[in-house]
Structures are given as structure tokens and as C-alpha cells.
Design a protein around this motif. Structure first.
Motif, short mmCIF file in Angstrom:
data_model
loop_
_atom_site.label_atom_id
_atom_site.label_comp_id
_atom_site.label_asym_id
_atom_site.label_seq_id
_atom_site.Cartn_x
_atom_site.Cartn_y
_atom_site.Cartn_z
N SER A 140 -20.36 -34.57 -7.57
CA SER A 140 -20.33 -33.11 -7.48
C SER A 140 -20.09 -32.69 -6.04
CB SER A 140 -21.65 -32.56 -8.01
OG SER A 140 -22.68 -32.87 -7.10
N GLY A 141 -20.34 -31.40 -5.79
CA GLY A 141 -20.13 -30.88 -4.44
C GLY A 141 -21.20 -31.36 -3.47
N GLY A 142 -22.37 -31.72 -4.00
CA GLY A 142 -23.47 -32.13 -3.14
C GLY A 142 -23.85 -33.60 -3.30
N HIS A 156 -32.15 -31.88 -11.00
CA HIS A 156 -30.75 -31.46 -11.13
C HIS A 156 -29.83 -32.63 -11.53
CE1 HIS A 156 -27.33 -28.85 -10.37
NE2 HIS A 156 -26.77 -29.86 -9.72
N ASP A 160 -13.18 -30.02 -1.51
CA ASP A 160 -13.26 -28.64 -0.99
C ASP A 160 -12.71 -28.56 0.43
OD1 ASP A 160 -14.43 -27.82 -3.35
OD2 ASP A 160 -16.48 -28.02 -2.61
N ASN A 189 -12.16 -33.34 -13.21
CA ASN A 189 -10.83 -33.68 -12.67
C ASN A 189 -10.03 -34.54 -13.65
OD1 ASN A 189 -9.04 -35.68 -10.93
ND2 ASN A 189 -9.28 -33.78 -9.78
N THR A 206 -19.61 -28.81 -14.38
CA THR A 206 -20.15 -28.12 -13.20
C THR A 206 -21.57 -27.62 -13.53
OG1 THR A 206 -18.91 -26.22 -13.96
CG2 THR A 206 -17.96 -27.43 -12.14
N ASP A 207 -22.26 -27.11 -12.51
CA ASP A 207 -23.66 -26.72 -12.69
C ASP A 207 -23.82 -25.71 -13.82
OD1 ASP A 207 -24.18 -28.38 -10.62
OD2 ASP A 207 -24.59 -26.81 -9.14
N GLY A 252 -11.81 -28.16 -5.55
CA GLY A 252 -11.55 -29.24 -6.51
C GLY A 252 -10.47 -28.89 -7.53
N PRO A 253 -10.66 -27.81 -8.28
CA PRO A 253 -9.65 -27.44 -9.28
C PRO A 253 -8.29 -27.13 -8.64
CG PRO A 253 -11.70 -26.24 -9.64
CD PRO A 253 -11.85 -26.95 -8.34
N GLY A 259 -16.95 -34.05 -4.12
CA GLY A 259 -16.52 -32.66 -4.30
C GLY A 259 -16.36 -31.93 -2.97
N GLY A 262 -19.41 -31.72 -11.13
CA GLY A 262 -18.19 -30.92 -11.06
C GLY A 262 -16.90 -31.71 -11.01
N HIS A 282 -27.41 -33.42 -14.89
CA HIS A 282 -25.99 -33.81 -14.95
C HIS A 282 -25.81 -35.03 -15.85
CE1 HIS A 282 -23.80 -31.10 -12.39
NE2 HIS A 282 -24.59 -31.28 -11.35
O1 KG4 Z 1 -21.68 -29.97 -10.11
P1 KG4 Z 1 -21.17 -28.83 -9.28
O2 KG4 Z 1 -20.89 -27.54 -9.98
O3 KG4 Z 1 -22.16 -28.47 -8.13
C1 KG4 Z 1 -22.94 -29.35 -7.39
O4 KG4 Z 1 -24.01 -29.78 -7.91
O5 KG4 Z 1 -22.49 -29.67 -6.27
O6 KG4 Z 1 -19.87 -29.38 -8.54
C2 KG4 Z 1 -19.06 -28.55 -7.76
C3 KG4 Z 1 -18.00 -29.40 -7.09
C4 KG4 Z 1 -17.15 -28.65 -6.09
O7 KG4 Z 1 -17.04 -29.42 -4.91
C5 KG4 Z 1 -15.79 -28.53 -6.78
O8 KG4 Z 1 -14.70 -28.47 -5.88
C6 KG4 Z 1 -15.76 -29.79 -7.61
O9 KG4 Z 1 -17.10 -29.94 -8.08
N1 KG4 Z 1 -14.83 -29.68 -8.74
C7 KG4 Z 1 -13.74 -30.46 -8.89
C8 KG4 Z 1 -13.06 -29.99 -10.05
N2 KG4 Z 1 -13.80 -28.97 -10.58
C9 KG4 Z 1 -14.88 -28.80 -9.76
N3 KG4 Z 1 -13.25 -31.46 -8.13
C10 KG4 Z 1 -12.11 -32.04 -8.52
N4 KG4 Z 1 -11.39 -31.65 -9.61
C11 KG4 Z 1 -11.83 -30.65 -10.40
N5 KG4 Z 1 -11.13 -30.27 -11.48
#
Ligand code: KG4
Ligand code: ZN
Length: 335
Positions: A141-143, A117, A172, A273, A296-297, A185-186, A168, A269, A121
Motif C-alpha cells: 500500500s501507500g504506507g 489495519h 506516488d 494494479n 484500498t483502505d 498509483g492508478p 505505493g 492499494g 488488508h
Molecule cells: O491501501 P491504501 O489505500 O492506503 C494505505 O494503507 O497506504 O493504498 C494507497 C496506495 C497509494 O500509494 C496509491 O497510489 C496506491 O495504493 N495504488 C496503486 C493503484 N491504486 C492505488 N498503485 C498502483 N496501481 C494502482 N492501480
């Protein structure tokens, strides 16, 4: 030789992603389709529910695949290889895409590639500029919050990582704290446009460290205290975002100086930003971000991994390959 089409599947968390890339005889790669179904069922819980994620993947994956083929103007018979994420991620969720991909490859009689994964990215950004290694790669990312030195595609050295929450995840959690919903995030990014980034003081995490690790739990606690003290949500969002962006950018710049790498790719993700992109733009480094829809994923980044494996002459994966919740990138790089 004609162009080859590689399908990529990612079901590692709460997005059902199927993408298709075209690999041209000279080695050029173009994303031809990138369909993602972002599961909304988790919003009511404020976080991803693993069992519900697996079920949704099962229910949606046929439609997402059909949409990707339609966007690319292809049929299943046009595919030359299939790639799917085998880890890291939620095991039940990963299994859906992995089994689906293996079954598809076997039915079509084409090679199958298990993909990592995080490598996906990195490839999502690297494909933007057809980069030459070595370069640094920040995956946020979120993880994950990982900083890699990319010595060559498939050869990664971990330079730094978060000691607690992923970036991320912190976005959140702060969004939930101030009632901005999920994913945060968004929402934080938008609220921050209306707030004062200097209204709430945040101490820089891990100040004075000589390494390149990250930490977000202190920022999260500071946000909680400021919220209790009555800080305005927009100001809190702007101040938190500024502090999170600062720590990500400053640590990466220090690592670039220490390793002598002039180029950094930033993906995952959080790379969507705007404040982060602007701050990296002011560093003087060459910074490469994924194109639209590739932060994002998604499945296209996994198809790009498949294309990279083919270009590197890597052997296809055995169909016995399993899903792995925890999979450090270095072990995949060595295989
Ligand atoms: O890469 P992703 O889709 O999933 C993982 O592999 O975790 O990342 C998702 C994360 C979430 O925590 C989301 O809140 C964050 O990316 N995220 C952002 C933005 N868009 C998504 N964080 C800050 N600003 C953004 N515009
Ligand atoms: Zn991801």
C-alpha cells in the motif's frame, strides 16, 4: 441463531471508510456495505496532510455511516458488534474512527473490537476465497510493503518488508515527478498502457540478497535521473511499473518456494494494479486478490476483522484501547 451484522470503521489515513458484513450462523461472511469517502483535499499538496485528514474524517464520518446503513438496508439497532482500526496509521486520523466506534458500541450496548489495519488488508483478500492457513500475505500500500507468513488467523510471522519506501509511496512519487498528480498509483497504471516498459532500464533492487526484503528508493532515484535525461512520461511510467512489479513478484515467489506455501494473498492499494495482477497470474501460484473496492483502505476489511475475532472467540477490546501510530502486527497477534 440469526445472521449477525458487524460494522467496521477505518480512518487510518486519508479515506473515511465504513463497511458492514453479515456473519451467518455457519460462519460464512458477506460484505453488505462498503462506503468510502476518499479525501480530495490532499491533492493540492501532493501528499497526505495529517491535520486536514483528521478534520475531514470528523466532518464526513456521519454521512459515510448513514450511507453504509442505507446500502445494507439496516438501522443502527440491527448491529451486533462494532470494529474500528486502532493502528497503525496517523494518530489524529485513527482517533476519529476509534472514538466514534467505541462511542457507537457503548451507545448500542454491543461489543467493540479494535482492529489492526494490516490484518484488515489481509482479511479483505482472504475473505474472497475462504482460505485455509497457512499462506503468504503480501500487503502493498501507500504506507506498507510487508510479506507475512500467515500460520493461522491472528498468528503472523514477518518474512520480509521494505527497507525504505513503501511500494505505493514509490508509485506516488514517480507520478508526481512526471506530473501525473496524486494519488499516483492508478495514474502510473494508465500511463503505462501507452508507454514502452523496456524504454528505460531499471536495475533490480537488492539483487542477490538471500532474504525477502524489498527496496524502492533506488527505482525512485533511477526514475528521477531518467526524467532529467528526457525520458517520455509514458515510457517512464511503464518501465518503472515493470521494475516495481518484477521485484514484488520475484521476491514473493522466492518466499513461496522457501516456505513451501502454495497460496499467496496480495492486498493493499497497489494490489489494484493490473500489471501486478497479471504478473502474479503467470507465477503458477494460487494468488488471491481482494474483490472490487476492497484493495484500498476501506471499512469492510475492518468489519471482516471484527467477524474473524468473533468467530475465533476473541474477547472484545476494552474501551480504554488507544490509537497507535506504530503497531507491528505480531504484537496484535499475540494479544
Ligand atoms: O491501501 P491504501 O489505500 O492506503 C494505505 O494503507 O497506504 O493504498 C494507497 C496506495 C497509494 O500509494 C496509491 O497510489 C496506491 O495504493 N495504488 C496503486 C493503484 N491504486 C492505488 N498503485 C498502483 N496501481 C494502482 N492501480
Ligand atoms: Zn491501508
Amino acid at each position: 441463531m440469526n445472521a449477525r451484522y458487524i460494522l467496521g470503521i477505518d480512518t487510518s489515513c486519508d479515506d473515511t471508510g465504513v463497511g458492514i458484513v453479515e456473519l451467518r450462523p455457519g460462519g460464512g461472511v458477506t460484505v453488505r456495505a462498503n462506503r468510502v469517502w476518499s479525501q480530495t483535499v490532499h491533492a493540492q499538496y501532493g501528499g497526505v496532510m495529517p491535520e486536514l485528514a483528521s478534520r475531514e474524517h470528523v466532518e464526513r464520518i456521519d454521512d459515510v455511516l448513514e450511507g453504509a446503513l442505507e446500502d445494507a438496508g439496516l438501522t443502527l439497532g440491527d448491529l451486533h458488534a462494532v470494529a474500528a482500526t486502532s493502528g497503525p496509521g496517523l494518530v489524529g486520523a485513527l482517533l476519529v474512527g476509534l472514538m466514534y466506534g467505541k462511542g457507537l458500541a457503548q451507545a448500542l450496548g454491543v461489543p467493540f473490537y479494535a482492529a489492526h489495519h494490516l490484518e484488515g488488508h489481509i482479511f479483505a483478500a482472504a475473505a474472497e476465497a475462504e482460505l485455509e492457513a497457512p499462506y503468504l500475505a503480501l500487503v502493498v500500500s501507500g504506507g506498507h510493503t510487508h510479506l507475512f507468513d500467515v500460520l493461522a488467523p491472528g498468528d503472523y510471522r514477518l518474512v520480509g518488508a521494505t527497507r525504505d519506501d513503501a511500494a505505493g509511496e514509490a508509485f506516488d512519487k514517480v507520478a508526481r515527478l512526471v506530473g501525473l498528480g496524486y494519488p499516483g498509483g492508478p495514474a502510473i497504471g494508465e500511463a503505462a498502457l501507452r508507454g514502452d516498459p523496456d524504454a528505460v532500464p531499471f536495475k533490480p533492487p537488492l539483487k542477490g540478497q538471500s532474504g525477502f526484503d524489498f527496496s524502492f528508493s533506488g527505482l525512485k532515484t533511477a526514475a528521477l535521473l531518467a526524467h532529467r535525461a528526457g525520458a517520455k512520461p509514458d515510457d517512464l511510467a511503464a518501465s518503472f511499473q515493470q521494475a516495481a512489479v518484477r521485484t514484488l513478484v520475484e521476491t514473493t515467489v522466492r518466499a513461496a518456494q522457501a516456505t513451501g506455501r502454495p497460496t499467496v494473498v496480495v492486498s493493499g492499494g497497489v494490489a489494484a494494479n493490473r500489471a501486478l495482477r497479471e504478473a502474479f497470474g503467470r507465477t503458477g501460484l494460487r494468488v488471491v486478490f481482494p474483490g472490487p473496492g476492497l484493495n484500498t483502505d476501506n471499512g469492510a476489511m475492518i468489519a471482516l476483522s471484527g467477524a474473524a475475532a468473533i468467530m475465533a472467540g476473541r474477547a472484545p477490546s476494552p474501551l480504554s484501547v488507544g490509537a497507535e501510530a506504530y503497531a507491528p502486527l505480531a504484537t496484535v497477534a499475540a494479544s
